[in-house]
Design an enzyme around this catalytic site. Sequence first.
Site, PDB file in Angstrom:
ATOM      1  N   TYR A 193       0.834  -1.200   0.000  1.00 35.03           N
ATOM      2  CA  TYR A 193       0.000   0.000   0.000  1.00 35.03           C
ATOM      3  C   TYR A 193       0.874   1.259   0.000  1.00 35.03           C
ATOM      4  O   TYR A 193       1.859   1.344   0.732  1.00 35.03           O
ATOM      5  CB  TYR A 193      -0.923   0.038   1.230  1.00 35.03           C
ATOM      6  N   HIS A 249      -2.939   0.489   6.679  1.00 29.82           N
ATOM      7  CA  HIS A 249      -4.043   0.286   5.726  1.00 29.82           C
ATOM      8  C   HIS A 249      -4.723  -1.065   5.919  1.00 29.82           C
ATOM      9  O   HIS A 249      -5.067  -1.730   4.945  1.00 29.82           O
ATOM     10  CB  HIS A 249      -3.556   0.475   4.285  1.00 29.82           C
TER      11      HIS A 249
HETATM   12 MG    MG Z   1      -5.367   5.931   5.321  1.00 31.09          MG
END
Ligand code: MG
Length: 441
Positions: A193, A249
């Site tokens: 991410y 995340h």
């Molecule tokens: Mg965020």
Amino acid sequence: MFDPMDRRNLLIGLAGAGPLAAAQTQARRGLPPLKITDVRTILTQAGGTHAVVVKVLTSEPGLYGVGCATHRERPLAVAAMLDQYVKPWLVGRNADEIEDIWQAAYLQPYFRSGPTGNNALSGVDGALWDILGKRTGVPVYQLLGGKVRAAVPLYAHSSALELPALVASVQKWMAQGYRHVRVQLATPGFSGYGVSGATTAEAVQKLRPEGVRPSEVFEPTPYVNNTIKMFDHLRAKLGFDVELLHDVHERVPPAQSLQLAKALEPHRLFFLEDAFAPEDVGWFQIMRQQTTTPLAMGELFVNRHEWLPLVVNRWIDFVRHHVSAVGGLNMARKIAACCEFFNVRTAWHGPSNVSPVGHAVNLHLDLATPNFGIQEQTIFNATAREVFPGTPEIRGGYMYPNDRPGLGIDVDEKAATRFPFQTPGGVRPSDRRLDGTIVRP
Ligand code: MG
């Protein structure tokens, strides 16, 4: 055409005895009725992201407001909600009844507090606050109680494939005056991410079983190990005066997230974000008891029951709501007030999937919220600024209001039509584990 400055002059009586007498009479009676005459949903990809913006028009010629209803991944669903359900119900109502309209619109679909309905509600709600500000001649932050700070401190994003580039990126922001930077580093060989260009290496693809669905690969253990190494390196190179943030995340199993938060404790983060998924928020109680790493959570929250226990039990330090996804300014100001009593600070979601109008809403909330923590920034390009005149200005790590009445931002509908949606909505990458199991975005 309606000019909000005329309204301000009228109300404070600067235009002479006649208008002053009229303003005094008006003040005794309250604002005259103002009918909502139209609700327009504007869809545009100006500047890159799928934005949904609402324009509420009124019976006073030239007086309208704008609000953000952006759910980048499902914008057409929000548009249908607005056009088919909200607009027919709203036209003809009094534009000053902001609270009653919010409460009634919230209950309208019977099943409530989901992202589609909340975003539609936010679009209308933002526009009504904008109208009230223009009507009374003051910026929205003044309607919220007035500024408690001169400008809004921002955090910037630094992400890189390798450590030297990451250090250089943080130093670049620091040189511009930023004191808060979110750091994300590619895990060698894997996707991840927040790091564009981190594609899965051939050697890793070879570790996958026969018949697995083709995809980029994310594995929690290499990511956690790499993130600890990243902070070791950054603190050695940058020291401790710069505030560093990191976003997990929701990608790793809860116990492993706990290990990460504890391992990062010596690095004194400003916050660790989304250590757990919304489905796993019960883990925050355990994490809070085991580490002093500050915790931020909430961009996916849509329902008060998801965040209330985290706040009232002081299990997190920052709320990260995506303001339009919880119903807009009217709900966010209440969330902020609730958090104030528990000394939980706000850090509203502010990446590019919040429209410039949504960033303006964040700005007004940030200016008037005593328990503000930090604001995530997006630097909008010239196209976005052309379509959304009044997009908040950013200088030296701060966001500034323009002090126009209302939200201080507009949408150029004609310009917006030059940038129609290229797809039905934004798509997020679908990384999978080595064995093919889907990973959270
Ligand atoms: Mg965020």
